[in-house]
Motif scaffolding. Structure first.
Motif, PDB file in Angstrom:
ATOM      1  N   SER A  70      55.502  17.209  27.492  1.00  0.00           N
ATOM      2  CA  SER A  70      56.265  18.461  27.525  1.00  0.00           C
ATOM      3  C   SER A  70      55.585  19.421  28.483  1.00  0.00           C
ATOM      4  CB  SER A  70      56.319  19.094  26.133  1.00  0.00           C
ATOM      5  OG  SER A  70      57.035  18.276  25.258  1.00  0.00           O
ATOM      6  N   LEU A  71      56.376  20.065  29.318  1.00  0.00           N
ATOM      7  CA  LEU A  71      55.852  21.031  30.278  1.00  0.00           C
ATOM      8  C   LEU A  71      56.384  22.415  29.950  1.00  0.00           C
ATOM      9  CD1 LEU A  71      56.529  19.035  33.570  1.00  0.00           C
ATOM     10  CD2 LEU A  71      54.406  19.094  32.252  1.00  0.00           C
ATOM     11  N   THR A  72      55.509  23.396  29.998  1.00  0.00           N
ATOM     12  CA  THR A  72      55.936  24.784  29.918  1.00  0.00           C
ATOM     13  C   THR A  72      55.943  25.299  31.351  1.00  0.00           C
ATOM     14  OG1 THR A  72      54.994  25.076  27.728  1.00  0.00           O
ATOM     15  CG2 THR A  72      55.439  27.077  28.997  1.00  0.00           C
ATOM     16  N   CYS A  73      57.113  25.661  31.819  1.00  0.00           N
ATOM     17  CA  CYS A  73      57.274  26.077  33.216  1.00  0.00           C
ATOM     18  C   CYS A  73      57.664  27.544  33.274  1.00  0.00           C
ATOM     19  CB  CYS A  73      58.333  25.227  33.894  1.00  0.00           C
ATOM     20  SG  CYS A  73      57.952  23.466  33.841  1.00  0.00           S
ATOM     21  N   GLU A  74      57.373  28.147  34.401  1.00  0.00           N
ATOM     22  CA  GLU A  74      57.727  29.545  34.610  1.00  0.00           C
ATOM     23  C   GLU A  74      58.439  29.697  35.941  1.00  0.00           C
ATOM     24  OE1 GLU A  74      53.908  31.489  32.283  1.00  0.00           O
ATOM     25  OE2 GLU A  74      53.972  31.569  34.459  1.00  0.00           O
ATOM     26  N   LEU A  75      59.412  30.562  35.952  1.00  0.00           N
ATOM     27  CA  LEU A  75      60.060  30.973  37.181  1.00  0.00           C
ATOM     28  C   LEU A  75      59.523  32.366  37.473  1.00  0.00           C
ATOM     29  CD1 LEU A  75      62.169  30.179  39.304  1.00  0.00           C
ATOM     30  CD2 LEU A  75      63.842  31.443  37.954  1.00  0.00           C
ATOM     31  N   ARG A  76      58.749  32.499  38.532  1.00  0.00           N
ATOM     32  CA  ARG A  76      58.135  33.782  38.890  1.00  0.00           C
ATOM     33  C   ARG A  76      58.833  34.320  40.138  1.00  0.00           C
ATOM     34  NH1 ARG A  76      51.792  31.976  38.311  1.00  0.00           N
ATOM     35  NH2 ARG A  76      51.931  31.404  36.104  1.00  0.00           N
ATOM     36  N   TYR A  77      59.088  35.621  40.124  1.00  0.00           N
ATOM     37  CA  TYR A  77      59.775  36.227  41.265  1.00  0.00           C
ATOM     38  C   TYR A  77      59.489  37.711  41.319  1.00  0.00           C
ATOM     39  CZ  TYR A  77      63.057  37.536  37.588  1.00  0.00           C
ATOM     40  OH  TYR A  77      63.616  38.030  36.435  1.00  0.00           O
ATOM     41  N   LYS A  78      59.784  38.293  42.468  1.00  0.00           N
ATOM     42  CA  LYS A  78      59.684  39.734  42.653  1.00  0.00           C
ATOM     43  C   LYS A  78      61.062  40.257  43.010  1.00  0.00           C
ATOM     44  CE  LYS A  78      54.898  39.787  43.986  1.00  0.00           C
ATOM     45  NZ  LYS A  78      53.889  40.437  44.789  1.00  0.00           N
ATOM     46  N   ILE A  79      61.357  41.442  42.519  1.00  0.00           N
ATOM     47  CA  ILE A  79      62.584  42.127  42.923  1.00  0.00           C
ATOM     48  C   ILE A  79      62.181  43.049  44.056  1.00  0.00           C
ATOM     49  CG2 ILE A  79      64.413  43.712  42.235  1.00  0.00           C
ATOM     50  CD1 ILE A  79      64.101  42.617  39.387  1.00  0.00           C
ATOM     51  N   LEU A  80      62.710  42.783  45.233  1.00  0.00           N
ATOM     52  CA  LEU A  80      62.307  43.531  46.419  1.00  0.00           C
ATOM     53  C   LEU A  80      62.972  44.895  46.457  1.00  0.00           C
ATOM     54  CD1 LEU A  80      62.396  40.703  49.088  1.00  0.00           C
ATOM     55  CD2 LEU A  80      60.491  41.440  47.666  1.00  0.00           C
ATOM     56  N   ASN A  81      62.206  45.883  46.866  1.00  0.00           N
ATOM     57  CA  ASN A  81      62.760  47.221  47.050  1.00  0.00           C
ATOM     58  C   ASN A  81      63.540  47.226  48.349  1.00  0.00           C
ATOM     59  OD1 ASN A  81      61.441  48.226  44.761  1.00  0.00           O
ATOM     60  ND2 ASN A  81      59.568  48.511  45.909  1.00  0.00           N
ATOM     61  N   GLY A  82      64.787  47.624  48.265  1.00  0.00           N
ATOM     62  CA  GLY A  82      65.598  47.642  49.477  1.00  0.00           C
ATOM     63  C   GLY A  82      66.848  48.464  49.295  1.00  0.00           C
ATOM     64  N   ASP A  83      67.440  48.823  50.394  1.00  0.00           N
ATOM     65  CA  ASP A  83      68.700  49.547  50.390  1.00  0.00           C
ATOM     66  C   ASP A  83      69.791  48.564  49.961  1.00  0.00           C
ATOM     67  OD1 ASP A  83      71.270  50.516  51.282  1.00  0.00           O
ATOM     68  OD2 ASP A  83      70.189  52.011  52.469  1.00  0.00           O
ATOM     69  N   VAL A  84      70.466  48.833  48.868  1.00  0.00           N
ATOM     70  CA  VAL A  84      71.476  47.932  48.334  1.00  0.00           C
ATOM     71  C   VAL A  84      72.591  47.692  49.340  1.00  0.00           C
ATOM     72  CG1 VAL A  84      73.163  47.612  46.486  1.00  0.00           C
ATOM     73  CG2 VAL A  84      70.937  48.604  45.966  1.00  0.00           C
ATOM     74  N   ALA A  85      72.961  48.700  50.096  1.00  0.00           N
ATOM     75  CA  ALA A  85      74.067  48.575  51.049  1.00  0.00           C
ATOM     76  C   ALA A  85      73.695  47.729  52.266  1.00  0.00           C
ATOM     77  CB  ALA A  85      74.522  49.958  51.499  1.00  0.00           C
ATOM     78  N   THR A  86      72.456  47.864  52.754  1.00  0.00           N
ATOM     79  CA  THR A  86      72.073  47.179  53.994  1.00  0.00           C
ATOM     80  C   THR A  86      71.112  46.021  53.792  1.00  0.00           C
ATOM     81  OG1 THR A  86      70.171  48.605  54.389  1.00  0.00           O
ATOM     82  CG2 THR A  86      72.307  49.344  55.260  1.00  0.00           C
ATOM     83  N   GLY A  87      70.386  46.006  52.659  1.00  0.00           N
ATOM     84  CA  GLY A  87      69.389  44.970  52.426  1.00  0.00           C
ATOM     85  C   GLY A  87      68.075  45.240  53.124  1.00  0.00           C
ATOM     86  N   VAL A  88      67.963  46.369  53.815  1.00  0.00           N
ATOM     87  CA  VAL A  88      66.749  46.716  54.551  1.00  0.00           C
ATOM     88  C   VAL A  88      65.653  47.117  53.568  1.00  0.00           C
ATOM     89  CG1 VAL A  88      65.741  48.332  56.213  1.00  0.00           C
ATOM     90  CG2 VAL A  88      68.030  47.420  56.587  1.00  0.00           C
ATOM     91  N   SER A  89      64.437  46.619  53.810  1.00  0.00           N
ATOM     92  CA  SER A  89      63.307  46.929  52.944  1.00  0.00           C
ATOM     93  C   SER A  89      63.015  48.418  52.922  1.00  0.00           C
ATOM     94  CB  SER A  89      62.061  46.180  53.436  1.00  0.00           C
ATOM     95  OG  SER A  89      60.930  46.589  52.714  1.00  0.00           O
ATOM     96  N   LEU A  90      62.712  48.941  51.729  1.00  0.00           N
ATOM     97  CA  LEU A  90      62.317  50.340  51.583  1.00  0.00           C
ATOM     98  C   LEU A  90      60.808  50.455  51.364  1.00  0.00           C
ATOM     99  CD1 LEU A  90      65.198  51.674  49.313  1.00  0.00           C
ATOM    100  CD2 LEU A  90      64.954  51.872  51.787  1.00  0.00           C
ATOM    101  N   ASN A  91      60.092  49.373  51.602  1.00  0.00           N
ATOM    102  CA  ASN A  91      58.635  49.366  51.458  1.00  0.00           C
ATOM    103  C   ASN A  91      58.030  49.748  52.805  1.00  0.00           C
ATOM    104  OD1 ASN A  91      58.776  48.379  48.785  1.00  0.00           O
ATOM    105  ND2 ASN A  91      59.285  46.378  49.631  1.00  0.00           N
ATOM    106  N   PHE A  92      57.908  51.028  53.047  1.00  0.00           N
ATOM    107  CA  PHE A  92      57.436  51.530  54.323  1.00  0.00           C
ATOM    108  C   PHE A  92      56.027  51.033  54.601  1.00  0.00           C
ATOM    109  CE2 PHE A  92      60.514  54.571  52.659  1.00  0.00           C
ATOM    110  CZ  PHE A  92      61.479  54.438  53.642  1.00  0.00           C
ATOM    111  N   GLY A  93      55.799  50.616  55.820  1.00  0.00           N
ATOM    112  CA  GLY A  93      54.502  50.082  56.203  1.00  0.00           C
ATOM    113  C   GLY A  93      54.366  48.609  55.852  1.00  0.00           C
ATOM    114  N   ASP A  94      55.378  48.024  55.277  1.00  0.00           N
ATOM    115  CA  ASP A  94      55.367  46.619  54.902  1.00  0.00           C
ATOM    116  C   ASP A  94      56.692  46.030  55.349  1.00  0.00           C
ATOM    117  OD1 ASP A  94      55.114  44.136  53.798  1.00  0.00           O
ATOM    118  OD2 ASP A  94      55.274  44.811  51.716  1.00  0.00           O
ATOM    119  N   ARG A  95      56.747  45.539  56.564  1.00  0.00           N
ATOM    120  CA  ARG A  95      58.016  45.124  57.143  1.00  0.00           C
ATOM    121  C   ARG A  95      58.663  43.929  56.443  1.00  0.00           C
ATOM    122  NH1 ARG A  95      57.829  41.222  61.468  1.00  0.00           N
ATOM    123  NH2 ARG A  95      55.786  40.265  61.522  1.00  0.00           N
TER     124      ARG A  95
END
Length: 117
Positions: A74-99
């Motif tokens: 038996s394996l215990t597995c995890e799905l790990r992810y980040k929700i990226l900060n971005g403009d919902v309309a354009t998808g452009v990152s809102l993490n300034f200084g981190d392109r």
């Protein structure tokens, strides 16, 4: 996918988030095994970015002890992810200084636990 000494798990992941957010660093991870001598994780291949309404594959490769192939594990597995900060309309990152939107302080990692037998 089974091989003589390896098991490769493909996790098909779909981003159907209700708030239209892009997911980043989506990884399928084997957190623990009921028999550590039978299988061991050796590498994970994550999905860098997963836009809304998209599907991608994350991979986890495990070594399998040939003498233990008749054992149920038996394996215990995890799905790990980040929700990226971005403009919902354009998808452009809102993490300034981190392109790329993956800065250490830009997002929080989320974990979903899954049981695999």
């Amino acid at each position: 996918h089974f091989f003589p000494r390896h098991l490769v798990i493909e996790a098909r992941v779909s981003n159907v988030s209700i708030d239209s957010r892009t997911l980043g660093n989506v990884a399928f991870v084997v957190a623990e095994s009921s028999d550590e001598s039978a299988v061991a994780s050796i590498v994970e291949v994550s999905i860098k970015t997963l836009p809304v309404d998209a599907t991608g594959s994350a991979w986890c490769a495990l070594t399998v002890a040939p003498q233990r192939l008749d054992t149920v594990v038996s394996l215990t597995c995890e799905l790990r992810y980040k929700i990226l900060n971005g403009d919902v309309a354009t998808g452009v990152s809102l993490n300034f200084g981190d392109r790329h939107g993956f800065g250490a302080n830009s997002t929080r990692t989320f974990v979903e636990e899954l049981q695999v037998r």
